[in-house]
Write an enzyme that holds these catalytic residues in place. Structure first.
Site, PDB file in Angstrom:
ATOM      1  CG  ASP A  60       9.881 -96.238-120.861  1.00 15.64           C
ATOM      2  OD1 ASP A  60       9.460 -97.402-120.695  1.00 15.64           O
ATOM      3  OD2 ASP A  60       9.256 -95.234-120.493  1.00 15.64           O
ATOM      4  CE1 TYR A 181      13.366 -82.137-126.512  1.00 18.90           C
ATOM      5  CE2 TYR A 181      14.341 -83.297-128.365  1.00 18.90           C
ATOM      6  CZ  TYR A 181      14.250 -82.167-127.580  1.00 18.90           C
ATOM      7  OH  TYR A 181      15.040 -81.082-127.856  1.00 18.90           O
TER       8      TYR A 181
END
Length: 286
Positions: A60, A181
């Site tokens: 990713d 995140y």
């Protein structure tokens, strides 16, 4: 068709896969170009002129690099997973040629992913100010510095004051970034069709602060407190925005970018299958 390959140069198997793919694409009549190794040439720009498809080969993180290259141009992007997670990628190496053949034939699903446009204001030691503009597919984050002190900042949305917070930081993410995140900081998983922003405090020093969502037209404004001048950093997709190490970030505005990332995948259900596989440990049998 001109195709740009963006491999993870630190993974030999990904580079080998890119060479094999280059040969195969050449047999299909495609003109193939490579993105440079950013570790060797960090300041070099990638020429996208004439490109109609961008393919990342890695995890990713490599796809996010490819997204930064594409920016707001809306050139279709797809990823081949040579990484550890592969949440955003379209296929495994074993499926690579079949999936790219479908992409060339226009038979893959195109998922429009909202982006972020970030404007960060920095102050130099002499008191002068300068502005940095940044792109992000996943998120913008303000984070405490290496000294470990809590940072203090105010958050407003489209001119409406929300709160002044102390903590480790704050994340403004897209729906795509909601599984990165922002998720680790306690934010929700958000469907890619959502075009607003997810705002998530990181370890806030209060039990009252919660994540919240904005509309696609909102502007999130973050202003660092002058009364608590702790060391802090601004990041776009995990990349430090500051070009000068001695500059201090004092404010940032984040809004939806002027162009989307066109992410190619198998179907509109690819996102939910990835959520089930990655976060719930369920195998996809269909």
């Amino acid at each position: 068709m001109k195709v740009l390959l963006v491999p993870n140069y630190s993974r030999e198997v990904a580079v080998q896969g890119a060479h094999m793919l280059e040969e195969w694409l050449g047999e299909q009549g495609c003109d193939v170009v490579w993105a440079h190794d950013k570790k060797l040439f960090p300041q070099k720009q990638v020429d996208l002129f004439g490109c109609e498809l961008v393919i990342s080969l890695g995890g990713d993180g490599t796809l996010l690099r490819a997204a930064r290259i594409v920016g707001y141009s809306e050139i279709p992007l797809m990823g081949i997973s040579y990484g550890h997670l592969g949440f955003l990628t379209s296929a495994t190496p074993d499926e690579m040629l079949e999936t790219i053949a479908d992409a060339l034939a226009g038979e893959l699903h195109a998922s429009r992913r909202a982006t972020l446009e970030i404007e960060s204001v920095y102050e130099a030691p002499d008191g002068s100010l300068h502005t940095e503009k940044s792109f992000a597919l996943n998120d913008f984050a303000v984070s405490r510095g290496g000294a470990g002190d809590m940072i203090e900042f105010s958050v407003s949305v489209s001119g409406n004051y929300i709160d002044t917070l102390r903590g480790d930081g704050f994340i403004v993410s897209t729906a795509t970034g909601s599984t990165g995140y922002a998720l680790a900081a306690g934010g929700p998983i958000v469907t890619p069709e959502f075009t607003g922003m997810s705002c998530v405090p990181v370890a806030p020093h209060t039990i009252m602060a919660r994540a919240f969502l904005t509309s696609s037209s909102d502007i999130v404004e973050i202003t660092m407190s002058r009364e608590r001048p702790a060391c802090r950093h601004f990041f776009a997709d995990g990349q430090n925005i500051a070009h000068a190490t001695e500059a201090t970030g004092i404010s940032a505005t984040v809004k939806r970018g002027p162009g989307d990332i066109i992410l190619l995948d198998r179907s509109a259900q690819s996102f939910y299958r990835s959520v089930s596989r990655v976060f719930y440990g369920k195998a996809n049998n269909s």
